[in-house]
Design a protein around this motif. Structure first.
Motif, PDB file in Angstrom:
ATOM      1  N   UNK A 205      16.575  58.834  36.684  1.00 36.20           N
ATOM      2  CA  UNK A 205      16.669  57.887  35.580  1.00 36.20           C
ATOM      3  C   UNK A 205      17.873  58.199  34.690  1.00 36.20           C
ATOM      4  N   UNK A 206      18.061  59.476  34.369  1.00 31.03           N
ATOM      5  CA  UNK A 206      19.195  59.826  33.513  1.00 31.03           C
ATOM      6  C   UNK A 206      20.504  59.522  34.231  1.00 31.03           C
ATOM      7  N   UNK A 207      20.543  59.800  35.530  1.00 32.49           N
ATOM      8  CA  UNK A 207      21.742  59.482  36.307  1.00 32.49           C
ATOM      9  C   UNK A 207      22.111  58.019  36.140  1.00 32.49           C
ATOM     10  N   UNK A 208      21.101  57.181  36.226  1.00 35.93           N
ATOM     11  CA  UNK A 208      21.322  55.746  36.197  1.00 35.93           C
ATOM     12  C   UNK A 208      21.884  55.311  34.845  1.00 35.93           C
ATOM     13  N   UNK A 209      21.298  55.876  33.760  1.00 36.44           N
ATOM     14  CA  UNK A 209      21.731  55.420  32.444  1.00 36.44           C
ATOM     15  C   UNK A 209      23.150  55.905  32.125  1.00 36.44           C
ATOM     16  N   UNK A 210      23.488  57.115  32.594  1.00 36.60           N
ATOM     17  CA  UNK A 210      24.839  57.594  32.306  1.00 36.60           C
ATOM     18  C   UNK A 210      25.867  56.875  33.171  1.00 36.60           C
ATOM     19  N   UNK A 211      25.417  56.478  34.369  1.00 34.35           N
ATOM     20  CA  UNK A 211      26.336  55.812  35.287  1.00 34.35           C
ATOM     21  C   UNK A 211      26.887  54.524  34.679  1.00 34.35           C
ATOM     22  N   UNK A 212      26.021  53.832  33.930  1.00 36.11           N
ATOM     23  CA  UNK A 212      26.437  52.566  33.343  1.00 36.11           C
ATOM     24  C   UNK A 212      27.562  52.777  32.338  1.00 36.11           C
ATOM     25  N   UNK A 213      27.492  53.884  31.606  1.00 34.08           N
ATOM     26  CA  UNK A 213      28.489  54.134  30.578  1.00 34.08           C
ATOM     27  C   UNK A 213      29.811  54.600  31.202  1.00 34.08           C
ATOM     28  N   UNK A 214      29.691  55.419  32.284  1.00 36.38           N
ATOM     29  CA  UNK A 214      30.918  55.914  32.896  1.00 36.38           C
ATOM     30  C   UNK A 214      31.593  54.825  33.708  1.00 36.38           C
ATOM     31  N   UNK A 215      32.802  55.163  34.162  1.00 36.87           N
ATOM     32  CA  UNK A 215      33.462  54.265  35.095  1.00 36.87           C
ATOM     33  C   UNK A 215      32.676  54.279  36.400  1.00 36.87           C
ATOM     34  N   UNK A 216      32.573  53.136  37.070  1.00 42.05           N
ATOM     35  CA  UNK A 216      31.821  53.144  38.322  1.00 42.05           C
ATOM     36  C   UNK A 216      32.489  54.068  39.344  1.00 42.05           C
ATOM     37  N   UNK A 217      31.677  54.748  40.200  1.00 43.34           N
ATOM     38  CA  UNK A 217      32.260  55.670  41.167  1.00 43.34           C
ATOM     39  C   UNK A 217      33.088  54.926  42.207  1.00 43.34           C
ATOM     40  N   UNK A 218      33.957  55.658  42.847  1.00 45.09           N
ATOM     41  CA  UNK A 218      34.780  55.084  43.912  1.00 45.09           C
ATOM     42  C   UNK A 218      33.868  54.455  44.975  1.00 45.09           C
ATOM     43  N   UNK A 219      34.247  53.282  45.485  1.00 42.20           N
ATOM     44  CA  UNK A 219      33.375  52.596  46.454  1.00 42.20           C
ATOM     45  C   UNK A 219      32.939  53.487  47.621  1.00 42.20           C
ATOM     46  N   UNK A 220      33.873  54.341  48.127  1.00 44.52           N
ATOM     47  CA  UNK A 220      33.523  55.196  49.261  1.00 44.52           C
ATOM     48  C   UNK A 220      32.455  56.211  48.880  1.00 44.52           C
ATOM     49  N   UNK A 221      32.582  56.793  47.673  1.00 44.10           N
ATOM     50  CA  UNK A 221      31.589  57.770  47.209  1.00 44.10           C
ATOM     51  C   UNK A 221      30.241  57.082  47.022  1.00 44.10           C
ATOM     52  N   UNK A 222      30.304  55.886  46.421  1.00 44.75           N
ATOM     53  CA  UNK A 222      29.087  55.109  46.216  1.00 44.75           C
ATOM     54  C   UNK A 222      28.416  54.818  47.553  1.00 44.75           C
TER      55      UNK A 222
END
Lengths: 302, 329
Positions: free
Chosen positions: A6-23
């Motif tokens: 859950x915390x990962x998800x909420x911080x992810x929104x604030x950060x820049x989205x990860x590189x498509x390959x990593x995602x």
């Protein structure tokens, strides 16, 4: 575990989205079977690339004093030939390693050719419709009506027996499956509002077909392609068995399997190892394909 | 531009040829839309109402150039809507955009919101990636979406939010005319109001003209300036919203209005319940197409098709409009 997710998800929104390959890798990584399959494919590919370095013997060298030697761990086996030798004294391991090259080559080429041609024909006939569609689809029906091996044999007979022609023949024979799949998906996607919306924005037919509709048709195609990979290897083996594919002494897995069929009673290793090689490779591609489809489907993303 | 007129349509018609049944049966002509004329000024809303199959959506498809009219002309910002050359049509595309009914089908599930919004810019402008993103974020703010939602997929949104995305996409090219094809009928009632208010705010802010297609009269009453009631591909009553809601003159309009549920008892003054079903547009009745369901039907209705004529501040297509005006309401 769930708390960190859950915390990962909420911080992810604030950060820049990860590189498509990593995602992509994050989602792919969730399916363990797919990861195992992926690593096996990587392993087989490396083996195929470095076959000359890894193989202990030449795949063609016949050791006449060691015909049908069993694998090293059995009575009478020797570590000179870890997986034994075949009926003319060639090292099984070396032939399998070199065979990986051919089998992967056959699989990749057949799938690429038939997928590319199938998508092109399927999506144009689904999008354009009319007489063009009728002509293409009836031609595919005729091809489907003939037994696939018979059709492949006919094509190889016309072109002349060789591995390249066998590949071409198999690619043509499996084409209708891709065309039908692509057309069916394209027909359902074409009528949806998002396609109309793109058209209202001024998107041309090329953009509509390949950038708007096609990505939404990919899921069944990926599965079909991974399954087609195994069919291609098996069909190439069947053609090889009939003397229309890989010509001896080329070490192609299917041909090895077919040629050694008569020794299955007294020398199990001659048949088992090529069979296992095909089984594991095919299984790896199916597992990886499954994971690929899930990882590429945005509906399964959080 | 003449007195702020965004679109002017004259006698728009769209026929389909349908083959039904056997090989040797003759193809029939379906008149989905048969002679519709209207104009919308800047910042105004024309609502088109009628039951399913009356040609509302066909009208939307013609105006947004998804299909070409069989007959008639329309002009958007003075550009011919049925222009043959590609360059004109491409130019025209920037002036008119559409919002669809179903927000679940109108957004590409494989694309992120950002990509969906930027597609019109990619096709029609030569802005670079950064400028496109800026514009997309600006429009998103305008329709009430947050910056984080830029890189999410459509399936992560609710119906109301999806419809906001669809509205945002329609606004990306700064159109003069927005065609809204039942934009709120797939939404919850609570969300409907939000979406409608958003549309009205945007209209005030951007001076947009709306062609608003709906079957929900309470929605229409809320948003429209002008009203066009359609029946079997033809307008039966057309004019200012207030006039028509105050005193409907066509029997069909009266029936439609009466079918809207009212809380206030005194407001339920007209009771008119339609008998029968919408006739097949493949085989419309002769004369006035409504005569089979009309309580005021007389002999002339079965023979002669009434044209639109001016009466009490609106156009109405009924032989008996005068007597209805005297008797009722």
């Amino acid at each position: 575990m769930s708390a960190t997710a859950i915390t990962d998800y909420s911080t992810q929104a604030a950060q820049a989205p990860p590189h498509p390959l990593i995602e992509f890798w994050q989602y792919f990584n969730e399916n363990k079977g797919a990861v195992v399959g992926f690593y096996f494919i990587l392993f087989i590919s490396l083996v195929a690339i470095f076959a000359d370095v890894i193989a202990p013997h030449s795949p063609f060298e016949q050791y006449r004093d060691a015909i049908l030697t069993p694998p090293a761990w059995q009575d009478g086996g020797t570590w000179t030939y870890p997986l034994g030798t075949d009926d003319v004294g060639r090292d099984m391991l070396s032939r399998l390693i070199h065979g990986a090259r051919l089998s992967l080559f056959v699989g990749v080429l057949v799938v690429t050719l038939s997928l590319a041609a199938g998508i092109l024909l399927g999506i144009t006939s689904g999008y354009i419709g009319g007489y063009f569609e009728t002509m293409v689809m009836r031609l595919m029906d005729i091809m489907l009506a003939l037994p696939s091996l018979l059709l492949a044999m006919a094509i190889v007979t016309i072109l002349g027996p060789s591995l390249q022609n066998a590949i071409l023949a198999i690619a043509i024979v499996v084409l209708p499956h891709y065309v039908r799949l692509t057309r069916a998906s394209a027909l359902t996607e074409k009528t949806k509002d998002y396609v109309t919306a793109s058209r209202v924005c001024g998107a041309g037919p090329f953009r509509l077909m390949f950038l708007v509709i096609l990505p939404n048709c990919m899921a069944p195609l990926i599965v079909q392609a991974t399954l087609g990979f195994s069919t291609a290897i098996l069909d190439a083996a069947a053609l090889g068995f009939l003397g229309m594919g890989a010509q001896p002494p080329i070490p192609e897995w299917g041909a090895m399997l077919a040629n050694a069929l008569q020794f299955v009673q007294r020398a199990w290793w001659v048949v088992t190892f090529p069979g296992l090689a095909i089984l594991f490779t095919v299984l790896a591609f199916n597992l990886a394909g499954d994971g690929l489809r899930d990882a590429l489907d945005p509906k399964l993303k959080r | 531009m003449n007195n702020g007129e965004v679109i002017r349509a004259r006698n728009l018609a769209r026929y389909y040829r349908v083959k039904k049944g056997g090989f040797f049966r003759k193809a029939m002509t379906l008149k989905a839309l048969d002679g519709v004329s209207f104009s919308i000024n800047k910042g105004k809303t024309l609502a088109v109402v009628g039951e399913s199959g009356c040609g509302k959506s066909t009208l939307a498809r013609l105006v947004t150039m998804i299909e070409r009219p069989t007959a008639g002309q329309f002009e958007i910002n003075g550009i011919d809507g049925d222009a043959k050359d590609k360059a004109t049509r491409k130019k025209l595309r920037r002036h008119v955009q559409i919002v669809f009914q179903d927000p679940y089908g109108s957004l590409n599930p494989r694309k992120k919101v950002g990509a969906i919004l930027e597609e019109p810019l990619k096709i029609n402008t030569d802005l670079n990636a950064f400028q496109r993103q800026e514009r997309a974020l600006a429009i998103m703010a305008k329709v009430g979406l947050s910056r984080e939602q830029y890189s999410r997929y459509p399936h992560m949104f609710s119906g109301g939010q999806r419809q906001r995305i669809a509205i945002a996409r329609a606004l990306m090219l700064n159109p003069a005319l927005l065609v809204a094809d039942e934009p709120v009928s797939a939404l919850d009632v609570s969300v409907q109001a939000q979406a409608l208010n958003l549309l009205m705010d945007l209209q005030d802010e951007l001076n947009l003209a709306y062609l608003f297609i709906s079957h929900d009269l309470s929605v229409v009453r809320h948003i429209a300036d002008d009203l066009m009631v359609m029946y079997l591909g033809r307008p039966v009553e057309q004019g200012e919203k207030e006039a028509i809601f105050e005193q409907p003159l066509h029997p069909y309009t009266r029936a439609l209005l009466a079918s809207t549920p009212r809380v206030d008892k005194s407001a339920r003054k007209i009771r008119a319940i339609l008998k029968g079903e919408l006739p097949s547009p493949l085989n419309p009745p002769p004369g006035c197409t409504f005569h089979k369901r009309c309580p005021h039907m007389t002999d002339i209705c079965t023979r002669q098709q009434p044209g639109l004529r001016l009466l009490h501040d609106r156009q109405v297509a009924c032989h008996h409009a005068e007597s209805i005006a005297e008797k009722g309401g």
